[in-house]
Scaffold this active site. Structure first.
Site, short mmCIF file in Angstrom:
data_model
loop_
_atom_site.label_atom_id
_atom_site.label_comp_id
_atom_site.label_asym_id
_atom_site.label_seq_id
_atom_site.Cartn_x
_atom_site.Cartn_y
_atom_site.Cartn_z
N ASP A 175 0.83 -1.22 0.00
CA ASP A 175 0.00 0.00 0.00
C ASP A 175 0.86 1.26 0.00
O ASP A 175 0.57 2.22 -0.73
CB ASP A 175 -0.92 0.03 1.23
CG ASP A 175 -2.11 -0.90 1.04
OD1 ASP A 175 -2.40 -1.25 -0.12
OD2 ASP A 175 -2.71 -1.31 2.05
N ILE A 203 7.75 -7.75 6.76
CA ILE A 203 8.07 -9.11 7.21
C ILE A 203 7.09 -10.10 6.59
O ILE A 203 7.37 -11.29 6.51
CB ILE A 203 8.01 -9.24 8.75
CG1 ILE A 203 6.62 -8.91 9.30
CG2 ILE A 203 9.09 -8.45 9.42
CD1 ILE A 203 6.37 -9.47 10.70
N ASP A 204 5.91 -9.62 6.15
CA ASP A 204 4.86 -10.53 5.67
C ASP A 204 5.25 -11.26 4.38
O ASP A 204 4.63 -12.27 4.05
CB ASP A 204 3.56 -9.76 5.42
CG ASP A 204 3.05 -9.08 6.69
OD1 ASP A 204 3.55 -9.42 7.78
OD2 ASP A 204 2.15 -8.22 6.58
P1 FBP Z 1 3.25 -4.18 7.26
O1 FBP Z 1 4.69 -4.47 7.00
O2 FBP Z 1 2.39 -4.61 6.13
O3 FBP Z 1 3.03 -2.78 7.64
O4 FBP Z 1 2.77 -5.08 8.47
C1 FBP Z 1 3.50 -5.97 9.19
C2 FBP Z 1 2.71 -6.50 10.37
O5 FBP Z 1 3.65 -6.99 11.30
C3 FBP Z 1 1.68 -7.58 10.05
O6 FBP Z 1 2.23 -8.87 9.99
C4 FBP Z 1 0.72 -7.43 11.21
O7 FBP Z 1 -0.57 -7.89 10.91
C5 FBP Z 1 0.69 -5.94 11.43
O8 FBP Z 1 1.96 -5.45 11.00
C6 FBP Z 1 0.44 -5.54 12.86
O9 FBP Z 1 0.25 -4.18 12.92
P2 FBP Z 1 0.62 -3.21 14.12
O10 FBP Z 1 2.09 -3.01 14.05
O11 FBP Z 1 -0.09 -1.96 13.78
O12 FBP Z 1 0.21 -3.87 15.38
#
Ligand code: FBP
Length: 555
Positions: A175, A203-204
């Site tokens: 995004d 990391i996803d």
């Molecule tokens: P992005 O790299 O897409 O921003 O997200 C990584 C992540 O660790 C996801 O695996 C998880 O669902 C989300 O962030 C958790 O979000 P937050 O840090 O807002 O708790």
């Protein structure tokens, strides 16, 4: 900052780079590109950044004859933390200073909002030195503000003009990189002279495609989770009394779960994409788990490890429909949501929800453990969606397995000892000290971003390919972001977005896992990877993820 011994030693690590980045660089222009789908629509929306060629960086002969013009650059860390972000910044910093010692790098604080709110610092060599090869995003902080309004872009322009910034680098996921491209297009349309470059982070592991082999952070995070899973496996085989249900981060995609399964060989690893593909119900998933647990019990193995991807719940068809109905019913400001909020007791709230759901969803809702059903009605993000990562799927599955086993016991079909522990691994890995792979990969990405900027590029994502070979063979370059786009419905509107990469059923990593999982389910085959090693044999210290190796092997 108080430094650990590891941090002091690790700071001395010089990231390995592709040959092209080690001396003088020339930019080689490749073929013009098309978006992955919906070419006409994407082209119309990006008249200035559509169809640009892929570019590759190659080593140039001789010495560079002149210093480039002074260049000020701004950098933003966007979204969830991922190991290696600091090395993208240090790579960029070093490359900018090499181009011209008078170049400056500014960091916008707290994510994209820093650009809009004009909150920034200049990243000096003293600051950058503190953060080389460290995990985290704390050098400038991160945030999840979305850059999608013209007003925000104009505020960005203001601060860029004030600081003489010629280019912005956005380090983010799909995004954020989509928004980077929209911003690049907007600034080109305005003839503002500000370039925008993206960098693949998460990391996803779901920001990858033909030209982007992996997003940074996936390698380190999976290695940290695999270490923890391995430790739990060893505990399980030692005590032989628990089943461990481990939920793993990763949002919608199951790449993290799959990679950890390939590294550790658990008894069960659910793959959300497969659940959706086979249209499996929640009860079928539970029945499969019960079958494995029962079979292992026959061999007196009343223990095991099951990996559960964070986004599973959204991929179970009946749960997906239920969640959609709940989103609608509890949409902020709606009459039904106001009525729901006004109900004083949990039991009455539950009845209200059941009454307003379709028959099918009402039935699904009723059989859910009360706690989980309540979570589905409470946790909503600012867009009005259930926050699936907060739903304790691992506990839901444990409860449902327990219930099913007690039914089997009552019916005299099977008497199985089952005691479970639940875990959720996510934040434990996101800020870990980057593996050699991520330290090298990120440093090269940062260097590449700086070179693309110096060459006047905008609307490109920095890319480093051929990453399963030794780092001097890596291929650095730039990929037009529009090339990765298609049109998707978001909040009811069709939008151009970077296609998210989910686990492919015909992909090599899934096929290898599927070929072995029945064996791993019954015959304990655990592998204990241990902690990331930063010094030692290359096979231990520099190996990329199994996902990357299997995916690249196929090509
Ligand atoms: P992005 O790299 O897409 O921003 O997200 C990584 C992540 O660790 C996801 O695996 C998880 O669902 C989300 O962030 C958790 O979000 P937050 O840090 O807002 O708790």
């Amino acid at each position: 900052m108080i430094k650990s011994v590891l941090q002091i030693e690790r700071a001395k690590y010089a990231p390995k780079m592709p040959k092209a980045l080690q001396g003088n660089v020339k930019i080689v222009i490749g073929k013009n590109t098309e978006s992955v789908a919906d070419q006409e629509e994407v082209k119309k929306l990006f008249p200035n950044t559509y169809g640009m060629p892929i570019v590759t960086l190659e080593a140039a002969e001789g010495k560079s004859d002149s210093q480039s013009k002074v260049l000020n650059v701004g950098v933003i860390l966007s979204g969830g933390q991922a190991p290696g972000g600091h090395n993208v910044i240090s790579g960029m910093f070093d490359a900018l200073k090499k181009l011209n010692p008078n170049n400056r790098l500014y960091g916008f604080l707290g994510g994209p909002s820093g650009l809009v709110l004009h909150d920034y610092i200049e990243l000096t060599s003293e600051i950058v030195e503190e953060y080389r090869n460290t995990g985290g995003f704390d050098i400038i902080g991160s945030g999840r503000t979305k850059l999608e309004e013209n007003e925000q872009y104009d505020k960005g322009l203001e601060i860029c003009r004030k600081l003489g910034i010629k280019a912005i680098v956005i380090i983010g996921g799909d995004d954020s990189n989509t928004n980077a491209c929209v911003l690049a297009e907007y600034y080109l349309q305005k003839k503002s002279g500000i370039q925008v470059i993206g960098c693949p982070k998460t990391i996803d592991g779901d920001l990858k495609n033909e030209m982007i082999e992996t997003s940074f952070g996936f390698d380190t995070a999976c290695k940290v989770y695999s270490e923890l899973i391995g430790n739990i496996m060893r505990d399980a085989t030692s005590a032989k009394k628990y089943w461990h249900f481990i939920k793993l981060m990763g949002r919608s995609a199951s790449h993290i779960g799959l990679e950890c399964a390939l590294q550790t060989q658990p008894n069960v690893c659910l793959i959300s994409e497969e659940v959706a593909f086979n249209e499996q119900t929640l009860q079928q998933i539970v029945d499969d788990l019960v079958r494995t647990i029962t079979k292992r019990a026959v061999n007196n193995e009343n223990f095991g490890v099951a990996l559960i991807p964070e986004g599973l719940i959204e991929f179970i068809p009946e749960m997906k429909i239920l969640i959609e109905e709940l989103n609608e019913l509890l949409a902020e400001g709606s009459a039904t949501s106001k009525a729901f909020i006004a109900i004083p007791t949990d039991d009455d709230k539950r009845e209200y929800v059941i009454k307003h759901l379709s028959d099918a969803s009402g039935k699904v809702f009723k059989v859910l453990p009360k706690g989980i059903a309540k979570q589905l009605t409470l946790d909503r993000d600012p867009h009005g969606n259930v926050q699936v990562s907060r739903i304790e799927t691992e506990k839901l599955l444990i409860e449902m397995v327990e219930k099913q086993l007690s039914i089997l016991k009552k019916q005299g079909i099977a008497k199985v000892k089952f005691s479970a522990q639940n875990h959720f691994f996510g934040y434990e890995g996101r800020c870990a000290v980057p593996s050699n792979f991520d330290a090298d990969y990120c440093y090269s990405l940062g260097q590449t971003a700086a070179i693309l900027i110096a060459d006047g590029k905008s609307g490109y994502m920095a890319s480093v390919r051929n990453t399963t070979e030794s780092s001097d063979q890596w291929v650095a370059g730039g990929v037009p972001i529009t090339m990765m786009m298609n049109m998707e419905r978001r909040n009811g509107v069709m939008k151009p977005v970077i296609q998210k990469a989910l686990v492919q059923m015909d992909g090599e990593p899934f096929k290898v896992f599927a070929a072995h999982r029945d064996e791993w389910a019954i015959h304990t085959s655990f592998v204990y990877p241990g902690p990331i090693q930063y010094w030692g044999p290359s096979s231990v210290c520099n190996a990329p993820t199994k996902t990357l190796q299997l995916e690249q092997f196929r090509k």
